[in-house]
Write a protein that holds these residues in place. Structure first.
Motif, PDB file in Angstrom:
ATOM      1  N   UNK A   1      35.441  31.056  36.884  1.00  0.00           N
ATOM      2  CA  UNK A   1      36.185  32.199  37.408  1.00  0.00           C
ATOM      3  C   UNK A   1      36.196  32.068  38.930  1.00  0.00           C
ATOM      4  N   UNK A   2      37.337  31.761  39.530  1.00  0.00           N
ATOM      5  CA  UNK A   2      37.365  31.557  40.975  1.00  0.00           C
ATOM      6  C   UNK A   2      37.237  32.863  41.747  1.00  0.00           C
ATOM      7  N   UNK A   3      37.042  32.729  43.042  1.00  0.00           N
ATOM      8  CA  UNK A   3      36.945  33.897  43.912  1.00  0.00           C
ATOM      9  C   UNK A   3      38.246  34.685  43.896  1.00  0.00           C
ATOM     10  N   UNK A   4      38.124  35.996  43.914  1.00  0.00           N
ATOM     11  CA  UNK A   4      39.281  36.871  44.018  1.00  0.00           C
ATOM     12  C   UNK A   4      39.594  37.128  45.491  1.00  0.00           C
ATOM     13  N   UNK A   5      40.787  37.616  45.756  1.00  0.00           N
ATOM     14  CA  UNK A   5      41.192  37.879  47.138  1.00  0.00           C
ATOM     15  C   UNK A   5      41.588  39.335  47.296  1.00  0.00           C
ATOM     16  N   UNK A   6      41.438  39.842  48.521  1.00  0.00           N
ATOM     17  CA  UNK A   6      41.873  41.196  48.832  1.00  0.00           C
ATOM     18  C   UNK A   6      40.900  42.264  48.378  1.00  0.00           C
ATOM     19  N   UNK A   7      41.423  43.424  48.073  1.00  0.00           N
ATOM     20  CA  UNK A   7      40.615  44.561  47.628  1.00  0.00           C
ATOM     21  C   UNK A   7      40.072  44.288  46.226  1.00  0.00           C
ATOM     22  N   UNK A   8      38.749  44.351  46.059  1.00  0.00           N
ATOM     23  CA  UNK A   8      38.149  43.948  44.794  1.00  0.00           C
ATOM     24  C   UNK A   8      38.552  44.832  43.608  1.00  0.00           C
ATOM     25  N   UNK A   9      38.522  46.166  43.712  1.00  0.00           N
ATOM     26  CA  UNK A   9      38.962  46.975  42.563  1.00  0.00           C
ATOM     27  C   UNK A   9      40.394  46.665  42.151  1.00  0.00           C
ATOM     28  N   UNK A  10      41.273  46.451  43.128  1.00  0.00           N
ATOM     29  CA  UNK A  10      42.663  46.136  42.830  1.00  0.00           C
ATOM     30  C   UNK A  10      42.781  44.777  42.149  1.00  0.00           C
ATOM     31  N   UNK A  11      42.024  43.784  42.657  1.00  0.00           N
ATOM     32  CA  UNK A  11      42.070  42.442  42.084  1.00  0.00           C
ATOM     33  C   UNK A  11      41.537  42.428  40.655  1.00  0.00           C
ATOM     34  N   UNK A  12      40.450  43.176  40.422  1.00  0.00           N
ATOM     35  CA  UNK A  12      39.900  43.254  39.067  1.00  0.00           C
ATOM     36  C   UNK A  12      40.902  43.920  38.128  1.00  0.00           C
ATOM     37  N   UNK A  13      41.517  45.010  38.582  1.00  0.00           N
ATOM     38  CA  UNK A  13      42.491  45.722  37.755  1.00  0.00           C
ATOM     39  C   UNK A  13      43.682  44.840  37.401  1.00  0.00           C
ATOM     40  N   UNK A  14      44.055  43.946  38.309  1.00  0.00           N
ATOM     41  CA  UNK A  14      45.207  43.076  38.076  1.00  0.00           C
ATOM     42  C   UNK A  14      44.921  42.003  37.035  1.00  0.00           C
TER      43      UNK A  14
END
Length: 325
Positions: free
Chosen positions: A77-90
């Protein structure tokens, strides 16, 4: 042959997708040169054939879609970018697949802040996890059932792996290469990619910023007092009196609000000030020690190394911006 699935989530970091593929493909080449069979069958996997990243700057072509992957041995699972709650929700649609693969025996590894997506699966509840030092507080807040390990480069528990911040994920990649091949191959890979194979802490890179995003005004007052008076000797009783709270109640509230005991918070503020001084001044060890309120050289060195992983001299030599003569 190990079937490796590197996820390509929405709102992810391109380099954290490319690097594991690059490394594992290189390891296959090393093994071929030494007369061994390649070990890793590496594929980029996503919900779509093409995943657009960085507002259209990059497009990643996946090798397979999730629906076409029956079973993986390793999932990255690579690193997410930007706002974490938003990235997780996406990326909610990825979660059932990750859980399904884990339940089927796969090992799952998150890189840097990919830990947020791994934690959202529930697989990390009650287990240890590493992430970028700058996001540890947010990870704790979003997923209180996960045991976030401060400063760790690699964490492993029950077929779940996580790494520290940014380039720390290279150490997790090498860790897994050694696990699946041997020490010799891992050392060869570390030399090829110029990585310190045995680095086990990101403490030296961490910048302490006290957690103030909490509702306890009295604790915030105490935090501000500590940060404005770090060069003085500060006691728990002094702080409790200042905010007019009994000592035991104050200590309990402080720990709950900041995830640090009062003493730990004082020490970390002082050491953070010492680090900044070592980075930007020509002061010697004793001068810096006195500036941040320590008078015992042994105690200062011990606490400094406990927090940063380096002695004061090692830290100054590594990070000082000036030429020390």
């Amino acid at each position: 042959m190990k079937d490796v699935a590197i996820l390509v989530p929405e709102s992810s970091v391109m380099q954290a997708i490319a690097d594991p593929r690059y490394l594992l493909t290189a390891v296959n080449q090393f093994m071929a040169v030494s007369g061994k069979e390649p070990l890793f069958n590496v594929q980029l996997v996503g919900l779509k054939k093409e995943v657009i990243l960085n507002d259209g700057l990059f497009t990643v072509h996946t090798d397979k879609q999730l629906k076409d992957v029956n079973k993986a041995d390793i999932v990255f699972i690579p690193a997410l970018a930007g706002d974490m709650p938003t990235a997780v929700a996406a990326n909610q649609e990825l979660i059932p697949w990750i859980v399904e693969q884990y339940d089927g025996g796969a090992e799952v590894a998150s890189l840097c802040v990919g830990a947020f997506l791994l934690a959202s699966t529930g697989l990390l509840n009650g287990k240890k996890c590493s992430t970028h030092w700058g996001f540890a507080g947010e990870l704790r807040e979003m997923f209180p059932e996960v045991e976030v390990v401060d400063g760790s480069i690699v964490t492993e528990e029950n077929r779940l792996y996580s790494s520290g911040g940014a380039n720390s994920y290279w150490n997790l990649l090498l860790y897994l290469v050694e696990k699946y091949t041997d020490r010799e191959t891992a050392i060869l890979a570390s030399k090829y990619f110029a990585i310190d194979i045995d680095r086990n802490s990101q403490a030296a890179f961490a910048m302490f910023k006290g957690q103030k995003d909490h509702p306890d005004a009295a604790v915030r007052t105490a935090q501000e007092f500590i940060e404005n008076n770090f060069n003085d000797k500060i006691t728990v009783d002094q702080l409790a009196d200042k905010v007019a709270i009994g000592r035991r109640s104050f200590e309990r509230r402080f720990l709950k609000a900041t995830n640090n005991s009062v003493l730990e918070y004082i020490q970390r503020v002082k050491i953070e000030a010492a680090k900044r001084s070592f980075e930007s001044s020509r002061k010697n060890i004793n001068e810096v020690m006195f500036d941040v309120g320590y008078t015992d050289t042994k105690a200062f060195r011990t606490i400094f190394k406990k927090i940063t992983g380096l002695t004061p001299i090692e830290y100054r030599n590594k990070y000082n911006k000036l030429v020390l003569k």
